[in-house]
Structure formats: C-alpha cells, structure tokens
Design a protein around this motif. Structure first.
Motif, PDB file in Angstrom:
ATOM      1  N   LEU A 243      -5.140  -1.627  -1.308  1.00  0.00           N
ATOM      2  CA  LEU A 243      -6.180  -1.639  -0.535  1.00  0.00           C
ATOM      3  C   LEU A 243      -5.780  -3.111   0.274  1.00  0.00           C
ATOM      4  O   LEU A 243      -6.045  -2.961   1.548  1.00  0.00           O
ATOM      5  N   ALA A 244      -5.210  -4.213  -0.184  1.00  0.00           N
ATOM      6  CA  ALA A 244      -4.860  -5.225   0.717  1.00  0.00           C
ATOM      7  C   ALA A 244      -3.704  -4.832   1.838  1.00  0.00           C
ATOM      8  O   ALA A 244      -3.807  -5.004   2.963  1.00  0.00           O
ATOM      9  N   PHE A 245      -2.653  -3.961   1.472  1.00  0.00           N
ATOM     10  CA  PHE A 245      -1.835  -3.436   2.347  1.00  0.00           C
ATOM     11  C   PHE A 245      -2.632  -2.426   3.213  1.00  0.00           C
ATOM     12  O   PHE A 245      -2.109  -2.522   4.598  1.00  0.00           O
ATOM     13  N   GLN A 246      -3.491  -1.747   2.945  1.00  0.00           N
ATOM     14  CA  GLN A 246      -4.339  -0.970   3.915  1.00  0.00           C
ATOM     15  C   GLN A 246      -4.998  -1.809   5.049  1.00  0.00           C
ATOM     16  O   GLN A 246      -4.916  -1.536   6.057  1.00  0.00           O
ATOM     17  N   ALA A 247      -5.768  -2.951   4.413  1.00  0.00           N
ATOM     18  CA  ALA A 247      -6.251  -3.789   5.435  1.00  0.00           C
ATOM     19  C   ALA A 247      -5.315  -4.580   6.311  1.00  0.00           C
ATOM     20  O   ALA A 247      -5.553  -4.553   7.548  1.00  0.00           O
ATOM     21  N   LEU A 248      -4.191  -4.782   5.828  1.00  0.00           N
ATOM     22  CA  LEU A 248      -3.198  -5.672   6.861  1.00  0.00           C
ATOM     23  C   LEU A 248      -2.458  -4.716   7.731  1.00  0.00           C
ATOM     24  O   LEU A 248      -2.239  -5.180   8.961  1.00  0.00           O
ATOM     25  N   THR A 249      -2.652  -3.388   7.632  1.00  0.00           N
ATOM     26  CA  THR A 249      -1.767  -2.499   8.283  1.00  0.00           C
ATOM     27  C   THR A 249      -2.679  -1.642   9.059  1.00  0.00           C
ATOM     28  O   THR A 249      -2.440  -0.937  10.002  1.00  0.00           O
ATOM     29  N   SER A 251      -4.210   1.137   8.338  1.00  0.00           N
ATOM     30  CA  SER A 251      -3.636   2.424   7.925  1.00  0.00           C
ATOM     31  C   SER A 251      -4.896   3.295   7.381  1.00  0.00           C
ATOM     32  O   SER A 251      -5.711   2.913   6.739  1.00  0.00           O
ATOM     33  N   ARG A 252      -4.458   4.645   7.528  1.00  0.00           N
ATOM     34  CA  ARG A 252      -5.290   5.292   6.559  1.00  0.00           C
ATOM     35  C   ARG A 252      -5.198   5.261   5.062  1.00  0.00           C
ATOM     36  O   ARG A 252      -3.847   5.126   4.574  1.00  0.00           O
ATOM     37  N   THR A 253      -6.032   5.460   4.368  1.00  0.00           N
ATOM     38  CA  THR A 253      -5.895   5.463   2.866  1.00  0.00           C
ATOM     39  C   THR A 253      -4.748   6.479   2.435  1.00  0.00           C
ATOM     40  O   THR A 253      -4.181   6.038   1.540  1.00  0.00           O
ATOM     41  N   GLY A 254      -4.867   7.637   2.814  1.00  0.00           N
ATOM     42  CA  GLY A 254      -3.570   8.457   2.368  1.00  0.00           C
ATOM     43  C   GLY A 254      -2.251   7.952   2.805  1.00  0.00           C
ATOM     44  O   GLY A 254      -1.389   8.137   1.874  1.00  0.00           O
ATOM     45  N   ALA A 255      -2.206   7.300   4.023  1.00  0.00           N
ATOM     46  CA  ALA A 255      -0.720   6.823   4.294  1.00  0.00           C
ATOM     47  C   ALA A 255      -0.472   5.817   3.405  1.00  0.00           C
ATOM     48  O   ALA A 255       0.925   5.733   3.055  1.00  0.00           O
ATOM     49  N   ILE A 379      -2.502   2.865  19.070  1.00  0.00           N
ATOM     50  CA  ILE A 379      -1.462   3.227  18.535  1.00  0.00           C
ATOM     51  C   ILE A 379      -1.293   2.874  17.219  1.00  0.00           C
ATOM     52  O   ILE A 379      -0.796   3.390  16.340  1.00  0.00           O
ATOM     53  N   ALA A 380      -1.837   1.543  16.765  1.00  0.00           N
ATOM     54  CA  ALA A 380      -1.693   1.105  15.656  1.00  0.00           C
ATOM     55  C   ALA A 380      -2.525   1.804  14.509  1.00  0.00           C
ATOM     56  O   ALA A 380      -1.931   1.796  13.323  1.00  0.00           O
ATOM     57  N   LEU A 381      -3.552   2.383  14.989  1.00  0.00           N
ATOM     58  CA  LEU A 381      -4.226   3.275  14.269  1.00  0.00           C
ATOM     59  C   LEU A 381      -3.677   4.645  14.100  1.00  0.00           C
ATOM     60  O   LEU A 381      -4.550   5.653  13.417  1.00  0.00           O
TER      61      LEU A 381
END
Length: 427
Positions: A243-249, A251-255, A379-381
């Motif tokens: 979850l922390a990596f998702q927040a920092l990036t 990114s989508r959960t699946g990614a 693009i980040a999203l």
C-alpha cells in the motif's frame, strides 16, 4: 444426319468395359466406366457456347431408365435457357447458406468466445466476461437460431436489469452485439444487428450514463494525507508495504500486486511495466509504462525480502490479493476512529477511502497544490494523454520531470516539501 447410337439394354450397360460409351435413347447420354469398374452417367451437351459434361449419378443407383429420364429433363431445361451446372452451384450455395444460418446463439457465442477470450488479460476477467452472457443471455437466446433473433428478444433480456444493474446490462448488450456481428460475418445471419445501440436500442432504453453515472473510487482527502501516511507506517506486513508503494508511485493496485523484481532497474532507477503484463491495464499492443523510482521508493524496496519473482508476496506464496491492500487501508481507518477521529473519508460521498482512491488524491494534489504540468500527472497515472495523433508523435514520457514530481509528492505525504526522509519498515 448424325448416326444415332444403338439403344443398349440394362444388361448390356452393366457389361460395358473401361471407357466412355454411348448408350442411346437420348443423344449425348454416356456411360463412364473407371479403371476400378465404377460406372456413372454423363450427359455431353452444348449449353450456349459451352460444351458441358454433366454428371447424372452413379449406376446402378441411377438406373438406365432413370438416366434417360434425367437426360431428357436436362436438355429440356437447356432449351428453356437454364444452365444445369450453374443451377446446381446456386442450389448448393443456398443449401450451405441455409445450414450456416442454422446456428444457435450458444454455438455462435462459443465460436466468438474462442477468438475473443485469448485477448483478455486475466483469467478472472475471462470468467466474468463469459458469466454475464451465460447468466442473462443464454436463458432467452441460447437455443434460438441467430438468424431468428430480433430486437424484441434483446429487449426482453435488457429491460429487467437496465435501470437496476446498468453497468452489467450494458456489458451484456455489447457482448450480444459482438456475438451477432461475428455470426453475420461468418454467414450465419443477415440483416441489421438487433443488439446495436445507435439508431436502435437507444430509442427504447435510457442512456446508461444518465441513469447510472460512473462513480469514482472513495479518495483520501489532501488534508488527511500526512496523518494517513504516519498511520500507515504503524502498520506491519506485506500488505502495508504494498500500500505504501502504491501511494508513493500513484499506481493501480493490480500493477503493484503483480510487480516483479525483473521490472526494477535500480541502476537506472526505473520500474518498467511491459504491455500485456497481468493487471497492467496496458494492452499487448500498447507501450511500456515507466515509473521513475525516487529515493523513498528505493528505500522501501530495500526493506523487502526477496521471496520470489514478485516484489510483494502473500504469506503462502504468490501474489497478494486485492483484499489484502484493502484490509490495510481499512485498518488505518479504524485505528483513527479508535483514537476519536472520523477515519479517512471521501470528501463528497463520505465513504471510507480505498487504495485506488490514493491515485485521485495524488491527482488533486498536482492540480491544487503544485505547478506541475497536468499532462505529466496523467502520464504518471498511466492515462492516455492527448489525441491519437499526438500520442503517435509524442514519444516522451517526461521521466526525469516526473521523478521530481514524485519526489515532491513523497515529501507532501510526510508534511515536508522537500523529501520523505528515513526508511519506513513494514516487515
């Protein structure tokens, strides 16, 4: 006057040897005997400007008398302007077309599914894609011939669910339409598609976006982001780390759940998600999505154990479930409530924020709290930016500029405009 062939009897015909023989009775009627002794009838006749040899069937299945009868009928048709060969071709084509149109909806769907399912990225989506048609379309259309399916049949399926399960109903309609398009292209039906929307069902059903507007995921509010981040640091486990990596990036959960170590290049400080990778949302024909790795992201990755190909692994191996990240998000929300807070709620709906809503929080931050370019945030999203023409010619993904933006985002999460600072350990 041409010499007339002797009229042979049935016994004489049976005794004929290899070759082609006149049998008399009707001019041009021949018996053809092959090397293995098989006998068949031919009628040699002129049709218009063409010389034809027309088969009349095998002997003795077609008797001598029947062969003479058929030969006479054929020559009568020719005098009427009918070409027997072309007539037979047309009859055969009509028979084949009729047989093709004798296909049921279930049979057509299975043929179409065999071509469509390999294009879908995950087994779960493939199961859902099939299940909607099996549940809603098969009971009404399954045994019907595709040629006989009409507009009222489609409406009989859609009316009961159109306003209560609009998104599902829309997908059912689209999949019926594609199945019938496939059937038509394969020659199994003719005419307009009764499941088409424009100029057809749109006149009988409400527009989907009017009765079921698309709902956004409940998002973390900007003013709650720093408090939420420090609550996240108090959580332990692989789910909290993901979850922390998702927040920092952003990114989508699946990614994140299916991220692999071989996608990480620490020297170049890049995370590259290839087209077609499971849960990437990038079609196989798309472009790789590159994520710049900031110091905060790399520090987090350094705390992870290497337990296999995946960055984040479940306790029993394999990928984390979507529910695992949701559970961590829910635990943070409940911990805040236990302290007397209100938890982490979406500003509009007041629903509890979910992992995917972190992306919305990031996008709002870019718009309201920074001067970073909006296209760069898109693009980040991993969203498509601009028209198809622009996408074709603009090959830059602004990776270094985005690295600065993601650094600033990490700083915002900890209430520091410069950097996140410090290693966060979740394990």
């Amino acid at each position: 006057m041409p010499k007339r062939a002797k009229e042979l009897s049935a016994i004489e015909v049976r005794r004929l040897g290899r070759g082609v023989h006149n049998v008399g009775g009707v001019a041009g009627l021949l018996m053809q005997v092959s090397e293995n002794g098989a006998q068949s009838w031919l009628l040699r006749v002129r049709v218009g400007h063409k010389r034809r040899e027309i088969g009349l069937g095998p002997f003795p299945e077609v008797t001598l008398a029947k062969a003479r009868e058929r030969a006479t009928e054929t020559k009568t048709d020719i005098r009427k302007g009918i070409d027997p060969v072309e007539s037979r071709k047309a009859a055969r084509s009509a028979l084949i077309a009729s047989q093709r149109q004798g296909l049921t909806f279930i049979e057509a769907f299975e043929k179409y599914a065999a071509k469509k399912l390999p294009e879908l990225r995950t087994e779960r989506y493939r199961e859902q894609w099939r299940a909607t048609v099996e549940k809603y379309a098969f009971p009404e259309l399954g045994g019907m011939l595709v040629q006989e399916i009409g507009r009222e049949d489609i409406l009989r399926i859609l009316h009961p669910i159109w306003e209560t399960r609009t998104e599902t109903a829309t997908k059912v309609r689209q999949r019926i339409e594609k199945t019938l398009d496939y059937a038509k292209a394969a020659g199994h039906r003719t005419g307009d598609n009764p499941a088409a929307w424009r100029g057809n069902l749109e006149l009988a059903l409400s527009a989907p976006n009017k009765i079921a507007p698309k709902q956004n995921y409940p998002a973390l509010q900007l003013d709650d982001a720093t408090r939420w981040w420090f609550d996240l640091k108090a959580q332990k486990g692989m789910g909290a780390a993901a979850l922390a990596f998702q927040a920092l990036t952003a990114s989508r959960t699946g990614a994140v759940r299916f991220a692999k170590w071989d996608e990480i290049d620490l020297d170049a400080r890049l995370w590259t998600i290839q087209p077609g990778r499971i849960a990437s949302k990038i079609p196989p024909t798309g472009k790789p999505h590159r994520v710049p790795l900031t110091e905060a992201m790399i520090e987090l990755l350094d705390t992870l154990p290497r337990l296999g190909d995946l960055l984040f692994t479940a306790p029993r191996g394999g990928s984390l479930s979507d529910a695992t990240l949701g559970k961590s998000m829910r635990a943070i929300h409940e911990a805040d409530i236990e302290r007397g807070g209100i938890g982490y709620l979406d500003a509009k709906t007041k629903e509890r924020a979910v992992p995917h809503g972190l992306r919305s929080c990031f996008r709002v931050w870019v718009t309201e709290r920074t001067n970073f370019d909006g296209d760069m945030a898109e693009i980040a999203l991993a969203h498509m930016v601009g028209s198809k023409v622009r996408q074709a010619y603009d090959r830059s993904d602004m990776i270094e500029k985005r690295r600065s933006m993601m650094d600033a985002w990490a700083g915002f999460l900890v209430g520091n405009d410069q950097k996140i600072g410090g290693v966060v350990r979740f394990l």
